[in-house]
Design an enzyme around this catalytic site. Structure first.
Site, PDB file in Angstrom:
ATOM      1  CD  GLU A   1      -2.703  -1.050   2.924  1.00 30.02           C
ATOM      2  OE1 GLU A   1      -3.480  -1.425   2.816  1.00 30.02           O
ATOM      3  OE2 GLU A   1      -1.855  -0.543   3.700  1.00 30.02           O
ATOM      4  N   PRO A   2       1.556   1.483  -1.112  1.00 30.75           N
ATOM      5  CG  PRO A   2       2.543   1.520  -3.151  1.00 30.75           C
ATOM      6  CD  PRO A   2       1.819   0.497  -2.485  1.00 30.75           C
ATOM      7  N   GLY A   3       1.925   4.971  -0.554  1.00 30.80           N
ATOM      8  CA  GLY A   3       1.300   6.444  -0.734  1.00 30.80           C
ATOM      9  C   GLY A   3       2.447   7.348  -1.096  1.00 30.80           C
ATOM     10  NE  ARG A   4       6.445   9.369   3.423  1.00 31.08           N
ATOM     11  CZ  ARG A   4       6.010  10.231   4.432  1.00 31.08           C
ATOM     12  NH1 ARG A   4       6.123  11.332   4.332  1.00 31.08           N
ATOM     13  NH2 ARG A   4       5.399   9.540   5.716  1.00 31.08           N
TER      14      ARG A   4
ATOM     15  NE  ARG B   1       5.104  14.914   5.845  1.00 29.75           N
ATOM     16  CZ  ARG B   1       6.196  14.800   5.756  1.00 29.75           C
ATOM     17  NH1 ARG B   1       7.281  15.587   5.140  1.00 29.75           N
ATOM     18  NH2 ARG B   1       7.008  13.792   6.377  1.00 29.75           N
TER      19      ARG B   1
ATOM     20  CE1 TYR C   1       3.726  13.619  11.648  1.00 34.00           C
ATOM     21  CE2 TYR C   1       3.772  14.790   9.332  1.00 34.00           C
ATOM     22  CZ  TYR C   1       3.080  13.976  10.240  1.00 34.00           C
ATOM     23  OH  TYR C   1       2.010  13.493   9.957  1.00 34.00           O
TER      24      TYR C   1
ATOM     25  CB  CYS D   1      -1.844  34.464  13.655  1.00 32.92           C
ATOM     26  SG  CYS D   1      -1.677  35.566  15.115  1.00 32.92           S
ATOM     27  CD  GLU D   2       1.097  27.986  15.816  1.00 31.65           C
ATOM     28  OE1 GLU D   2      -0.044  28.172  15.949  1.00 31.65           O
ATOM     29  OE2 GLU D   2       1.505  27.336  16.650  1.00 31.65           O
TER      30      GLU D   2
HETATM   31  N1  LLP Z   1      -1.024   1.577   4.762  1.00 28.49           N
HETATM   32  C1  LLP Z   1      -1.530   1.988   5.895  1.00 28.49           C
HETATM   33  C2  LLP Z   1      -2.395   1.184   6.581  1.00 28.49           C
HETATM   34  C3  LLP Z   1      -1.095   3.505   6.264  1.00 28.49           C
HETATM   35  O1  LLP Z   1      -1.420   3.920   7.749  1.00 28.49           O
HETATM   36  C4  LLP Z   1      -0.257   4.283   5.476  1.00 28.49           C
HETATM   37  C5  LLP Z   1       0.093   5.618   6.124  1.00 28.49           C
HETATM   38  C6  LLP Z   1       0.016   3.631   4.473  1.00 28.49           C
HETATM   39  C7  LLP Z   1      -0.344   2.616   4.038  1.00 28.49           C
HETATM   40  C8  LLP Z   1       0.840   4.494   3.358  1.00 28.49           C
HETATM   41  O2  LLP Z   1       1.975   5.090   3.862  1.00 28.49           O
HETATM   42  P1  LLP Z   1       3.281   5.753   2.878  1.00 28.49           P
HETATM   43  O3  LLP Z   1       3.520   4.715   1.820  1.00 28.49           O
HETATM   44  O4  LLP Z   1       2.553   7.056   2.426  1.00 28.49           O
HETATM   45  O5  LLP Z   1       4.312   6.214   3.982  1.00 28.49           O
HETATM   46  N2  LLP Z   1       1.092  12.037   7.942  1.00 28.49           N
HETATM   47  C9  LLP Z   1       2.697  11.523   7.875  1.00 28.49           C
HETATM   48  C10 LLP Z   1       2.244  10.106   7.304  1.00 28.49           C
HETATM   49  C11 LLP Z   1       1.145   9.158   8.142  1.00 28.49           C
HETATM   50  C12 LLP Z   1       1.254   8.081   7.384  1.00 28.49           C
HETATM   51  C13 LLP Z   1       0.098   7.329   7.922  1.00 28.49           C
HETATM   52  N3  LLP Z   1      -0.343   5.953   7.128  1.00 28.49           N
HETATM   53  C14 LLP Z   1       3.603  12.351   7.156  1.00 28.49           C
HETATM   54  O6  LLP Z   1       3.177  13.382   6.835  1.00 28.49           O
HETATM   55  O7  LLP Z   1       4.797  11.931   7.330  1.00 28.49           O
END
Ligand code: LLP
Length: 437
Positions: free
Chosen positions: A289-292, A329, A333, A360-361
């Protein structure tokens, strides 16, 4: 700033996808999220070509929380990828793109009844159960709609991946999943298997996000395979699927490694194949499940300089027309980014400045100590690698309007989300008419 994807210096002005940032500013205004389509396509191709096996079927789910819009869902579907959601809002956005229903998968540690009904009514691909309470909750909704649902169980496999504390998800005290060490874990699995309306596919885990340590993924795979085998033998059933989540690290600055996604995928496949062989066990489907890793580097944010300030304490700020409302971010973080003065790429004289937003921060700083060409009013600043969790975590703090999103490719730009208007902001507001003394 390291150029990525189709970024090019044309006479000192940055071009992405063959479109100059000055043209983008003139047409769409700033702040502006820009996505380089070729950049995303390359990541998807790398994932698809690296994550394949002769021993099992591989499936890639785009983790839409990284960046989601109707246009993005339509883009993802063109590549045959699946997509996930964690809320009714994400589901609704994905439905609006007319995404193939059985390729949608629902996550979330506290799914509401409404959200579960949305999933079942629309016959989505699967629900990833987060915890024991969801077994009957989903089962009952299925009963009501006289439908069955494919489900997986999210496990907490207790791996402490090396990443930021807030984005670790498999530590013993994480709110996600059921722990494999829980004394009732067998009972939980048994309950799912016995629930008639639920078709149990297997186990899911996600050890965290922005992880570079290949061994953490391999350790995850090993734990998942061993646990799946144990449960399969205990209950004498075939468990066809495992999902090992996303979290593949991305280079933001020179402090990070440049990840070769294709190589990383091959490494993970090797780990899975070797573990299956050692354990003499078979799995039919493996999911990631890639996102980033798909969207981060392809996305940038373009800002206009509104002014500067040299403080009494000596710090020099450049004021940009966005800030923590379009990218939380750094504040959340301590994330690091690179940037350029995008209309002065050939300027060699640099100075050290902090890029501050207009909220305003005091913490509203996108980059501290950026080395930038000397800039002045109306210059353009581009912050790179903001494609993941920038737009999706944006807010209306100080009633800031959310920026537009534009995709670029082959000298063309495609407006995907228009900039919010004051009317959008007021569209949910109602009068308070009570008389007060
Ligand atoms: N699968 C599940 C169940 C997840 O909880 C996540 C991310 C992903 C896949 C995708 O992860 P990725 O490949 O994108 O790393 N807001 C934070 C990241 C939170 C990630 C939450 N879950 C940031 O900006 O770094």
């Amino acid at each position: 700033m390291k150029f990525s994807g189709t970024m090019k210096n044309v006479d000192g002005v940055l071009e992405i996808g063959g479109v100059s940032v000055t043209d983008l500013k003139n047409e769409f205004g700033t702040p502006l999220y820009i996505y380089d389509l070729e950049g995303m396509e390359k990541k998807i191709r790398d994932l698809k070509s690296g994550f394949t096996s002769k021993k099992f079927k591989t499936n890639i789910v785009y983790a839409s929380k990284a960046y989601l819009s109707k246009g993005m869902a339509q883009f993802i579907e063109k590549f045959g990828l699946h997509i996930d959601a964690v809320s009714g809002g994400e589901l609704e956005t994905i439905f609006s793109a007319d995404f193939q229903r059985d390729k949608i998968h629902m996550h979330g540690n506290n799914k509401s009844l409404d959200e579960i009904e949305m999933c079942v009514e629309n016959s989505i691909g699967s629900i990833i159960l987060d915890n024991r309470d969801e077994i009957d909750r989903v089962g009952e909704v299925c009963k009501k709609f006289k439908k069955n649902m494919d489900v997986m169980l999210r496990l907490n496999i207790g791996i402490d991946a090396h990443t930021h504390e807030y984005i670790k998800t498999a530590k013993h005290n994480s709110k996600f999943g059921e722990s494999i060490f829980d004394t009732e874990i067998d009972e939980i699995v048994k309950k799912i298997i016995n629930r008639e309306e639920l078709n149990f596919l297997g186990f899911h885990c996600h050890i965290g996000s922005q992880i570079f340590d290949e061994m953490a993924f391999c350790e995850g795979v090993y734990t998942m395979v061993k646990f799946t085998k144990e449960m399969s033998q205990k209950f004498n059933i075939e468990i066809p699927d495992i999902n090992i989540g996303g979290g593949f690290g991305v280079r933001y600055t020179e402090e990070d490694t440049d990840v070769d996604l294709k190589k990383l995928m091959k490494k993970i496949i090797d780990c899975i194949e070797n573990t299956l062989e050692e354990e003499e066990f078979n799995i039919q489907n493996v999911w990631i499940e890639p996102g980033r890793s798909i969207v981060a580097a392809a996305g940038s944010t373009l800002y206009t300089v509104g002014g500067e300030k040299k403080t009494f304490g000596g710090e020099k700020y450049i004021f940009i027309d966005g800030g923590m409302t379009d990218n939380i971010r750094t504040a959340l973080y301590s994330a690091k980014y690179e940037s350029v003065v995008a209309n002065k790429l050939n300027e060699t004289k640099k100075e050290v400045v902090s890029l501050a937003g207009k909220c305003c921060e005091s913490g509203d700083v996108i980059i501290k100590n950026a080395r930038l060409a000397k800039c002045s009013l109306n210059d353009l600043i581009l912050v790179s690698c903001t494609g993941a969790y920038g737009h999706s975590m944006s807010s209306n703090y100080n009633k800031a309007l959310k920026p537009a999103v534009v995709f670029v490719k082959d000298k063309k730009s495609y407006l995907i989300s228009r900039r919010e208007t004051y009317q959008d902001l007021l569209s949910t507001e109602l009068d308070f008419l009570l008389e007060v003394e």
